[in-house]
Design an enzyme around this catalytic site. Structure first.
Site, PDB file in Angstrom:
ATOM      1  CB  ALA A  65      -0.888  -0.019   1.234  1.00 15.31           C
ATOM      2  N   GLY A 108       0.713  -4.954   1.197  1.00 16.42           N
ATOM      3  CA  GLY A 108      -0.469  -5.070   0.342  1.00 16.42           C
ATOM      4  C   GLY A 108      -0.165  -5.741  -0.998  1.00 16.42           C
ATOM      5  CD  GLU A 111      -2.095  -7.551   3.330  1.00 21.63           C
ATOM      6  OE1 GLU A 111      -1.935  -6.387   2.900  1.00 21.63           O
ATOM      7  OE2 GLU A 111      -2.525  -7.786   4.470  1.00 21.63           O
ATOM      8  CD  GLU A 131       1.772  -5.211   5.960  1.00 21.33           C
ATOM      9  OE1 GLU A 131       2.610  -6.081   6.301  1.00 21.33           O
ATOM     10  OE2 GLU A 131       0.964  -5.378   5.035  1.00 21.33           O
TER      11      GLU A 131
HETATM   12  C1  HXC Z   1       5.088   4.320  -1.149  1.00 26.48           C
HETATM   13  C2  HXC Z   1       7.048   3.333  -1.794  1.00 26.48           C
HETATM   14  C3  HXC Z   1       6.651   2.107  -1.241  1.00 26.48           C
HETATM   15  C4  HXC Z   1       5.356   2.041  -0.620  1.00 26.48           C
HETATM   16  C5  HXC Z   1       8.612   1.862  -2.089  1.00 26.48           C
HETATM   17  N1  HXC Z   1       8.262   3.132  -2.318  1.00 26.48           N
HETATM   18  N2  HXC Z   1       7.649   1.206  -1.427  1.00 26.48           N
HETATM   19  N3  HXC Z   1       6.269   4.432  -1.755  1.00 26.48           N
HETATM   20  N4  HXC Z   1       4.619   3.187  -0.599  1.00 26.48           N
HETATM   21  N5  HXC Z   1       4.878   0.918  -0.089  1.00 26.48           N
HETATM   22  C6  HXC Z   1       9.052   4.171  -3.003  1.00 26.48           C
HETATM   23  C7  HXC Z   1      10.212   4.656  -2.163  1.00 26.48           C
HETATM   24  O1  HXC Z   1       9.786   5.644  -1.259  1.00 26.48           O
HETATM   25  C8  HXC Z   1      11.113   5.212  -3.248  1.00 26.48           C
HETATM   26  O2  HXC Z   1      10.625   6.475  -3.647  1.00 26.48           O
HETATM   27  C9  HXC Z   1      10.895   4.269  -4.409  1.00 26.48           C
HETATM   28  O3  HXC Z   1       9.646   3.624  -4.161  1.00 26.48           O
HETATM   29  C10 HXC Z   1      11.959   3.177  -4.509  1.00 26.48           C
HETATM   30  O4  HXC Z   1      12.073   2.558  -3.237  1.00 26.48           O
HETATM   31  P1  HXC Z   1      13.458   2.470  -2.446  1.00 26.48           P
HETATM   32  O5  HXC Z   1      13.112   2.278  -1.009  1.00 26.48           O
HETATM   33  O6  HXC Z   1      14.351   3.593  -2.780  1.00 26.48           O
HETATM   34  O7  HXC Z   1      14.054   1.135  -3.075  1.00 26.48           O
HETATM   35  P2  HXC Z   1      14.991   0.050  -2.375  1.00 26.48           P
HETATM   36  O8  HXC Z   1      16.053   0.717  -1.553  1.00 26.48           O
HETATM   37  O9  HXC Z   1      15.401  -0.874  -3.476  1.00 26.48           O
HETATM   38  O10 HXC Z   1      14.026  -0.734  -1.350  1.00 26.48           O
HETATM   39  C11 HXC Z   1      12.953  -1.475  -1.834  1.00 26.48           C
HETATM   40  C12 HXC Z   1      12.009  -1.861  -0.657  1.00 26.48           C
HETATM   41  C13 HXC Z   1      11.596  -0.570   0.105  1.00 26.48           C
HETATM   42  C14 HXC Z   1      12.680  -2.845   0.283  1.00 26.48           C
HETATM   43  C15 HXC Z   1      10.779  -2.546  -1.282  1.00 26.48           C
HETATM   44  O11 HXC Z   1      11.102   0.417  -0.831  1.00 26.48           O
HETATM   45  C16 HXC Z   1      10.529  -0.794   1.124  1.00 26.48           C
HETATM   46  O12 HXC Z   1      10.771  -1.288   2.210  1.00 26.48           O
HETATM   47  N6  HXC Z   1       9.314  -0.359   0.798  1.00 26.48           N
HETATM   48  C17 HXC Z   1       8.183  -0.365   1.733  1.00 26.48           C
HETATM   49  C18 HXC Z   1       7.643  -1.769   1.904  1.00 26.48           C
HETATM   50  C19 HXC Z   1       6.499  -1.795   2.902  1.00 26.48           C
HETATM   51  O13 HXC Z   1       6.659  -1.381   4.064  1.00 26.48           O
HETATM   52  N7  HXC Z   1       5.362  -2.244   2.453  1.00 26.48           N
HETATM   53  C20 HXC Z   1       4.130  -2.287   3.298  1.00 26.48           C
HETATM   54  C21 HXC Z   1       3.327  -1.024   3.166  1.00 26.48           C
HETATM   55  S1  HXC Z   1       1.969  -1.031   4.234  1.00 26.48           S
HETATM   56  P3  HXC Z   1      11.636   7.721  -3.891  1.00 26.48           P
HETATM   57  O14 HXC Z   1      10.728   8.865  -4.166  1.00 26.48           O
HETATM   58  O15 HXC Z   1      12.460   7.860  -2.663  1.00 26.48           O
HETATM   59  O16 HXC Z   1      12.440   7.281  -5.089  1.00 26.48           O
HETATM   60  C22 HXC Z   1       0.883  -2.053   3.481  1.00 26.48           C
HETATM   61  C23 HXC Z   1      -0.392  -2.274   4.234  1.00 26.48           C
HETATM   62  C24 HXC Z   1      -1.387  -3.018   3.426  1.00 26.48           C
HETATM   63  O17 HXC Z   1       1.082  -2.558   2.445  1.00 26.48           O
HETATM   64  C25 HXC Z   1      -2.690  -3.097   4.160  1.00 26.48           C
HETATM   65  C26 HXC Z   1      -3.872  -2.800   3.310  1.00 26.48           C
HETATM   66  C27 HXC Z   1      -3.983  -1.444   2.757  1.00 26.48           C
END
Ligand code: HXC
Length: 257
Positions: A65, A108, A111, A131
């Protein structure tokens, strides 16, 4: 219908949906989920589409998400938007949905893949529910589907630590049907979709429904549910055709009736 965050195409009898926000690793916001819902509606209504494949790109199926879009949301806003309900859409589709996963399938994203009927993974795929690291828990099925897929102990470990699982382990534990080379993961998913699309549609729909009931019904009721659907298929032209074609040693011609 114009889409801005996904690319929707039809190839033969397969509906294809590509998540298309590569700069943010296909993070899923309300607009993506709305468009996904529209694409699923479109495919469900189109008799020419028999199976659907959803995919991202090599680096990411989806990193979850959209954290930026969620960070200031209030519970009431979340409730009123109720965009999370869209995550269950692949399961509710009559037609089978295959997730072709390469790279990250997190939060997400994981999921969404798990809500699909089959996951085909590239060898670079990584699954996770991170998360916990941003102060929340999985909210779109992760705490329910992951334990059912891989067992409670390993799912609990992943959900409590946020650590990722690589493709080979995901295959070993039954989260994904198959791991294939990254160069061919999409083609493999499409080939599987074409194969499913060549089967009798009503039987395919019933098979999907019955398998999904395994998560909802006690065994006795599940067996009864299956049996009634099996009996019902004897009212279809495709049942006659399938059995006659087998006995006549010819290829069946399915009508979807
Ligand atoms: C918004 C995101 C994102 C996300 C990555 N990006 N994941 N933006 N929401 N979930 C963006 C980063 O901010 C970054 O933007 C660009 O994508 C590239 O990501 P990087 O982090 O620079 O890449 P990398 O270092 O290769 O790391 C990859 C990664 C990391 C390990 C996947 O991005 C990460 O941990 N992402 C978040 C994963 C996460 O927590 N997912 C769960 C979300 S909560 P910029 O602008 O800096 O280039 C969820 C809840 C669901 O999903 C429940 C129902 C709704």
């Amino acid at each position: 219908m114009p889409y801005e965050n996904i690319i929707v195409t039809i190839e033969d009898s397969i509906g294809l949906i590509q998540l298309n926000r590569p700069k943010v690793l296909n993070a899923l916001n309300a607009a993506v989920m709305r468009e996904l819902g529209q694409a699923f509606d479109e495919f469900e209504a189109n008799d020419a589409v028999r199976c659907i494949v959803i995919y991202g790109n090599e680096r990411a199926f989806s990193a979850g998400a959209d954290i930026d879009a969620m960070k200031t949301a209030t519970p009431v806003e979340m409730l009123q938007r109720d965009w999370v309900a869209q995550w269950d859409r692949p399961r509710r589709m009559k037609k089978p949905v295959i997730a072709a996963v390469s790279g990250y399938a997190l939060g997400g994203g994981c999921e969404l893949a798990m809500a699909c009927d089959i996951i085909i993974a590239s060898e670079t795929a990584q699954f996770g529910q991170p998360e916990i690291n941003i102060g929340v828990i999985p909210g779109a099925g992760g705490t329910q589907r992951l334990p059912r897929a891989i067992g409670k102990a390993r799912a609990m470990e992943m959900i409590l630590t946020g650590k990722f699982m690589k493709a080979d382990e995901a295959e070993r534990r039954g989260l994904v049907a198959r791991v294939v080379p990254v160069e061919s993961y999409l083609e493999e998913a499409k080939a599987l979709a074409r194969e499913i699309a060549s089967k009798p549609p009503i039987a395919v729909q019933f098979a999907k429904e019955c398998v999904n009931k395994v998560y909802e019904l006690p065994l006795g009721e599940g067996l009864e549910y299956e049996r009634r659907h099996f009996y019902f298929l004897f009212s279809t032209e495709d049942q006659r055709e399938g059995m006659e074609a087998f006995l006549a040693k010819r290829k069946p011609q399915w009508k979807g009736k």
